[in-house]
Design a protein around this motif. Structure first.
Motif, PDB file in Angstrom:
ATOM      1  N   THR A 190      45.805  35.516  33.194  1.00  0.00           N
ATOM      2  CA  THR A 190      45.891  36.349  34.383  1.00  0.00           C
ATOM      3  C   THR A 190      44.486  36.697  34.853  1.00  0.00           C
ATOM      4  N   VAL A 191      44.255  36.539  36.153  1.00  0.00           N
ATOM      5  CA  VAL A 191      42.947  36.821  36.745  1.00  0.00           C
ATOM      6  C   VAL A 191      43.125  37.873  37.823  1.00  0.00           C
ATOM      7  N   GLU A 192      42.212  38.849  37.846  1.00  0.00           N
ATOM      8  CA  GLU A 192      42.212  39.852  38.912  1.00  0.00           C
ATOM      9  C   GLU A 192      40.881  39.797  39.640  1.00  0.00           C
ATOM     10  N   TRP A 193      40.924  39.914  40.959  1.00  0.00           N
ATOM     11  CA  TRP A 193      39.730  39.847  41.809  1.00  0.00           C
ATOM     12  C   TRP A 193      39.542  41.212  42.446  1.00  0.00           C
ATOM     13  N   VAL A 236      38.317  48.316  43.141  1.00  0.00           N
ATOM     14  CA  VAL A 236      39.537  48.232  43.953  1.00  0.00           C
ATOM     15  C   VAL A 236      39.850  46.752  44.208  1.00  0.00           C
ATOM     16  N   PRO A 237      41.096  46.326  43.960  1.00  0.00           N
ATOM     17  CA  PRO A 237      41.451  44.923  44.188  1.00  0.00           C
ATOM     18  C   PRO A 237      41.320  44.534  45.658  1.00  0.00           C
ATOM     19  N   PHE A 238      40.911  43.292  45.877  1.00  0.00           N
ATOM     20  CA  PHE A 238      40.904  42.724  47.223  1.00  0.00           C
ATOM     21  C   PHE A 238      42.326  42.447  47.665  1.00  0.00           C
ATOM     22  N   ASN A 239      42.569  42.449  48.970  1.00  0.00           N
ATOM     23  CA  ASN A 239      43.826  41.947  49.519  1.00  0.00           C
ATOM     24  C   ASN A 239      43.693  40.432  49.542  1.00  0.00           C
ATOM     25  N   THR A 240      44.408  39.770  48.672  1.00  0.00           N
ATOM     26  CA  THR A 240      44.262  38.319  48.500  1.00  0.00           C
ATOM     27  C   THR A 240      45.485  37.561  49.007  1.00  0.00           C
ATOM     28  N   THR A 241      46.169  38.124  49.978  1.00  0.00           N
ATOM     29  CA  THR A 241      47.321  37.453  50.575  1.00  0.00           C
ATOM     30  C   THR A 241      46.898  36.074  51.078  1.00  0.00           C
ATOM     31  N   PHE A 291      47.653  41.810  45.789  1.00  0.00           N
ATOM     32  CA  PHE A 291      46.910  42.847  45.069  1.00  0.00           C
ATOM     33  C   PHE A 291      45.790  42.287  44.199  1.00  0.00           C
ATOM     34  N   GLY A 292      45.315  41.080  44.499  1.00  0.00           N
ATOM     35  CA  GLY A 292      44.183  40.515  43.785  1.00  0.00           C
ATOM     36  C   GLY A 292      44.504  39.875  42.453  1.00  0.00           C
ATOM     37  N   VAL A 293      45.775  39.596  42.177  1.00  0.00           N
ATOM     38  CA  VAL A 293      46.167  39.055  40.879  1.00  0.00           C
ATOM     39  C   VAL A 293      46.735  37.648  41.027  1.00  0.00           C
ATOM     40  N   VAL A 294      46.281  36.758  40.146  1.00  0.00           N
ATOM     41  CA  VAL A 294      46.849  35.419  40.064  1.00  0.00           C
ATOM     42  C   VAL A 294      47.169  35.150  38.595  1.00  0.00           C
ATOM     43  N   ARG A 295      48.335  34.541  38.354  1.00  0.00           N
ATOM     44  CA  ARG A 295      48.746  34.200  36.986  1.00  0.00           C
ATOM     45  C   ARG A 295      48.999  32.705  36.897  1.00  0.00           C
ATOM     46  N   PHE A 296      48.410  32.108  35.885  1.00  0.00           N
ATOM     47  CA  PHE A 296      48.575  30.673  35.652  1.00  0.00           C
ATOM     48  C   PHE A 296      49.677  30.482  34.613  1.00  0.00           C
ATOM     49  N   ASN A 297      50.865  30.137  35.092  1.00  0.00           N
ATOM     50  CA  ASN A 297      52.035  30.088  34.218  1.00  0.00           C
ATOM     51  C   ASN A 297      51.971  29.012  33.148  1.00  0.00           C
ATOM     52  N   ASN A 298      51.143  27.993  33.342  1.00  0.00           N
ATOM     53  CA  ASN A 298      51.063  26.926  32.344  1.00  0.00           C
ATOM     54  C   ASN A 298      49.887  27.092  31.382  1.00  0.00           C
ATOM     55  N   ILE A 299      49.183  28.231  31.444  1.00  0.00           N
ATOM     56  CA  ILE A 299      48.044  28.475  30.558  1.00  0.00           C
ATOM     57  C   ILE A 299      48.374  29.664  29.657  1.00  0.00           C
ATOM     58  N   GLY A 300      48.703  29.375  28.405  1.00  0.00           N
ATOM     59  CA  GLY A 300      49.023  30.434  27.454  1.00  0.00           C
ATOM     60  C   GLY A 300      47.775  31.162  26.989  1.00  0.00           C
ATOM     61  N   THR A 301      47.992  32.305  26.360  1.00  0.00           N
ATOM     62  CA  THR A 301      46.871  33.091  25.837  1.00  0.00           C
ATOM     63  C   THR A 301      47.101  33.349  24.359  1.00  0.00           C
ATOM     64  N   LEU A 302      46.086  33.589  23.674  1.00  0.00           N
ATOM     65  CA  LEU A 302      44.678  33.538  24.024  1.00  0.00           C
ATOM     66  C   LEU A 302      44.306  32.098  24.369  1.00  0.00           C
ATOM     67  N   GLN A 336      42.703  36.499  27.437  1.00  0.00           N
ATOM     68  CA  GLN A 336      44.038  36.568  28.038  1.00  0.00           C
ATOM     69  C   GLN A 336      43.983  37.008  29.489  1.00  0.00           C
ATOM     70  N   THR A 337      42.869  37.664  29.865  1.00  0.00           N
ATOM     71  CA  THR A 337      42.660  38.078  31.250  1.00  0.00           C
ATOM     72  C   THR A 337      41.199  37.849  31.608  1.00  0.00           C
ATOM     73  N   PHE A 338      40.955  37.812  32.920  1.00  0.00           N
ATOM     74  CA  PHE A 338      39.595  37.634  33.428  1.00  0.00           C
ATOM     75  C   PHE A 338      39.512  38.373  34.753  1.00  0.00           C
ATOM     76  N   VAL A 339      38.376  39.004  35.019  1.00  0.00           N
ATOM     77  CA  VAL A 339      38.191  39.739  36.271  1.00  0.00           C
ATOM     78  C   VAL A 339      37.005  39.156  37.036  1.00  0.00           C
ATOM     79  N   ILE A 340      37.229  38.869  38.303  1.00  0.00           N
ATOM     80  CA  ILE A 340      36.168  38.486  39.233  1.00  0.00           C
ATOM     81  C   ILE A 340      35.745  39.768  39.925  1.00  0.00           C
ATOM     82  N   ILE A 341      34.468  40.133  39.826  1.00  0.00           N
ATOM     83  CA  ILE A 341      33.976  41.347  40.471  1.00  0.00           C
ATOM     84  C   ILE A 341      33.118  40.948  41.672  1.00  0.00           C
ATOM     85  N   GLY A 342      33.548  41.388  42.853  1.00  0.00           N
ATOM     86  CA  GLY A 342      32.824  41.081  44.070  1.00  0.00           C
ATOM     87  C   GLY A 342      33.272  39.838  44.760  1.00  0.00           C
TER      88      GLY A 342
END
Length: 88
Positions: free
Chosen positions: A9-12, A18-23, A44-55, A82-88
């Motif tokens: 799961t990645v959040e931008w 504050v999350p970007f509007n990533t529509t 809400f700035g979130v993308v999930r890669f369903n075929n990439i398990g974690t860790l 398991q997660t990653f955040v893009i800042i900016g």
């Protein structure tokens, strides 16, 4: 301990957290210049890669695009997350 997130799961977010509007935005994961997965952000700035398990057990290059295919960010995601955040 077991991962909290079962899929990568990645959040931008903006610099203030504050999350970007990533529509309409999407992201692509590549490894060794080979496309591994493409997924769409929610608004809400979130993308999930369903075929990439974690860790994750390998590293990836993450690229984010708007709905017109314009590249916005490129980031390196290391193995072991398991997660990653893009800042900016």
């Amino acid at each position: 301990s077991l991962p909290t997130f079962h899929r990568l799961t990645v959040e931008w977010v903006q610099g203030n957290g504050v999350p970007f509007n990533t529509t309409g935005f999407f992201a692509r994961l590549t490894r060794n210049n080979v496309l591994v997965s493409t997924a769409f952000f929610d608004s809400f700035g979130v993308v999930r890669f369903n075929n990439i398990g974690t860790l994750t057990n390998v590293s990836y290059t993450l690229r984010t695009f708007n709905r017109n295919g314009v590249l916005f960010r490129t980031r390196f995601i290391p193995a072991g997350v398991q997660t990653f955040v893009i800042i900016g």
